[in-house]
Scaffold this motif. Structure first.
Motif, PDB file in Angstrom:
ATOM      1  N   GLU A   1      -9.198   4.974 -12.676  1.00 38.51           N
ATOM      2  CA  GLU A   1      -7.940   5.071 -11.930  1.00 38.51           C
ATOM      3  C   GLU A   1      -8.096   4.430 -10.552  1.00 38.51           C
ATOM      4  N   ILE A   2      -6.990   3.854 -10.078  1.00 37.98           N
ATOM      5  CA  ILE A   2      -6.973   3.196  -8.771  1.00 37.98           C
ATOM      6  C   ILE A   2      -5.554   3.277  -8.209  1.00 37.98           C
ATOM      7  N   THR A   3      -5.441   3.211  -6.895  1.00 31.29           N
ATOM      8  CA  THR A   3      -4.140   3.062  -6.247  1.00 31.29           C
ATOM      9  C   THR A   3      -4.183   1.754  -5.458  1.00 31.29           C
ATOM     10  N   PHE A   4      -3.026   1.259  -5.085  1.00 34.80           N
ATOM     11  CA  PHE A   4      -3.023   0.030  -4.293  1.00 34.80           C
ATOM     12  C   PHE A   4      -3.661   0.253  -2.931  1.00 34.80           C
ATOM     13  N   SER A   5      -3.538   1.442  -2.377  1.00 30.17           N
ATOM     14  CA  SER A   5      -4.169   1.696  -1.077  1.00 30.17           C
ATOM     15  C   SER A   5      -5.696   1.628  -1.165  1.00 30.17           C
TER      16      SER A   5
ATOM     17  N   GLU B   1       7.730   3.818 -15.511  1.00 30.52           N
ATOM     18  CA  GLU B   1       8.455   3.988 -14.247  1.00 30.52           C
ATOM     19  C   GLU B   1       7.705   3.331 -13.084  1.00 30.52           C
ATOM     20  N   ASP B   2       6.384   3.510 -13.038  1.00 29.03           N
ATOM     21  CA  ASP B   2       5.596   2.915 -11.956  1.00 29.03           C
ATOM     22  C   ASP B   2       5.578   1.390 -12.051  1.00 29.03           C
ATOM     23  N   VAL B   3       5.524   0.873 -13.271  1.00 35.27           N
ATOM     24  CA  VAL B   3       5.554  -0.581 -13.459  1.00 35.27           C
ATOM     25  C   VAL B   3       6.894  -1.130 -12.965  1.00 35.27           C
ATOM     26  N   ARG B   4       7.981  -0.445 -13.318  1.00 35.93           N
ATOM     27  CA  ARG B   4       9.317  -0.874 -12.893  1.00 35.93           C
ATOM     28  C   ARG B   4       9.434  -0.832 -11.360  1.00 35.93           C
ATOM     29  N   THR B   5       8.919   0.217 -10.739  1.00 36.45           N
ATOM     30  CA  THR B   5       8.947   0.329  -9.280  1.00 36.45           C
ATOM     31  C   THR B   5       8.156  -0.799  -8.634  1.00 36.45           C
TER      32      THR B   5
ATOM     33  N   TYR C   1       0.814  -1.219   0.000  1.00 35.05           N
ATOM     34  CA  TYR C   1       0.000   0.000   0.000  1.00 35.05           C
ATOM     35  C   TYR C   1       0.849   1.273   0.000  1.00 35.05           C
ATOM     36  N   HIS C   2       2.154   1.138   0.236  1.00 32.80           N
ATOM     37  CA  HIS C   2       3.047   2.291   0.131  1.00 32.80           C
ATOM     38  C   HIS C   2       3.340   2.649  -1.320  1.00 32.80           C
ATOM     39  N   VAL C   3       3.014   1.763  -2.252  1.00 36.87           N
ATOM     40  CA  VAL C   3       3.150   2.080  -3.679  1.00 36.87           C
ATOM     41  C   VAL C   3       1.997   3.018  -3.986  1.00 36.87           C
ATOM     42  N   ASN C   4       2.296   4.317  -4.084  1.00 41.56           N
ATOM     43  CA  ASN C   4       1.222   5.305  -4.149  1.00 41.56           C
ATOM     44  C   ASN C   4       0.944   5.835  -5.546  1.00 41.56           C
TER      45      ASN C   4
END
Length: 190
Positions: free
Chosen positions: A45-49, A130-134, A32-35
């Motif tokens: 759109e969605i975030t893991f949190s 970049e987000d996919v790589r992270t 959930y820290h992946v923001n």
């Protein structure tokens, strides 16, 4: 006047409880820290949190893959069948594309339909490179683009607890799925 005052106290208490719930401590190693923002197969759109409180079962794939990804997707489907029906508020099976340039929401939605993964517990996400790589680094998935439409990648299915911490990981294809199913059921407390 007293009724109004009591109502105000009640609303204040409710507000404070909801604020406390949103600000609960998250483990430092929680997904959930992946923001970053992710786009779903429906284009939303969605975030893991946003998935906090659900058991997450994840795999990173790309839709034009003809070797490992169809097998990973089939394994995810078989895992889902072995877990059985559960409240869709408790679990999400999440595919994440490593090819966001080509895997548009329309392509992702068609992929899910082709595999008959149409329930609300199924998500297909894409983000920017970049987000996919992270996220891949967080999930211990390695991948490398080897041509404009081909990737070499790890074949990992991960299970995350409701607080977003890694509970189990299965690496490789044609590996028995019972341990993965057991890990999911343990997280769901079935």
């Amino acid at each position: 006047m007293t009724t109004m005052k009591n109502l105000m106290y009640f609303l204040l208490a409710l507000t404070m409880m909801s604020c406390n719930k949103k600000n609960e401590e998250i483990s430092p190693d929680s997904i959930y820290h992946v923001n970053s923002q992710w786009e779903q197969q429906e284009g939303k759109e969605i975030t893991f949190s946003d998935l906090k409180g659900k058991v997450l079962v994840t795999a990173m794939i790309f839709t034009s893959c003809t070797t490992a990804c169809p097998r990973l997707t089939s394994e995810m489907k078989n895992i889902s069948k072995k877990v059985g029906e559960v409240n869709s508020d408790d679990i999400r099976y999440v595919l994440i594309t490593i090819d966001p340039d080509n895997d548009t929401p329309e392509v992702m939605k068609k992929y899910l339909t082709n595999y008959k993964l149409n329930g609300s517990e199924w998500l297909f996400l894409r983000g920017n490179d970049e987000d996919v790589r992270t996220l891949a680094n967080v999930m211990a998935v390695k991948y490398k683009q080897i041509s404009p439409v081909e990737f070499s990648h790890s074949n990992i299915i991960s299970v995350y607890s409701k607080d977003g911490t890694l509970a189990f990981q299965k690496e490789g294809l044609n590996v028995e799925i019972d341990e993965t199913v057991d890990a999911i059921k343990k997280q769901l407390k079935l």
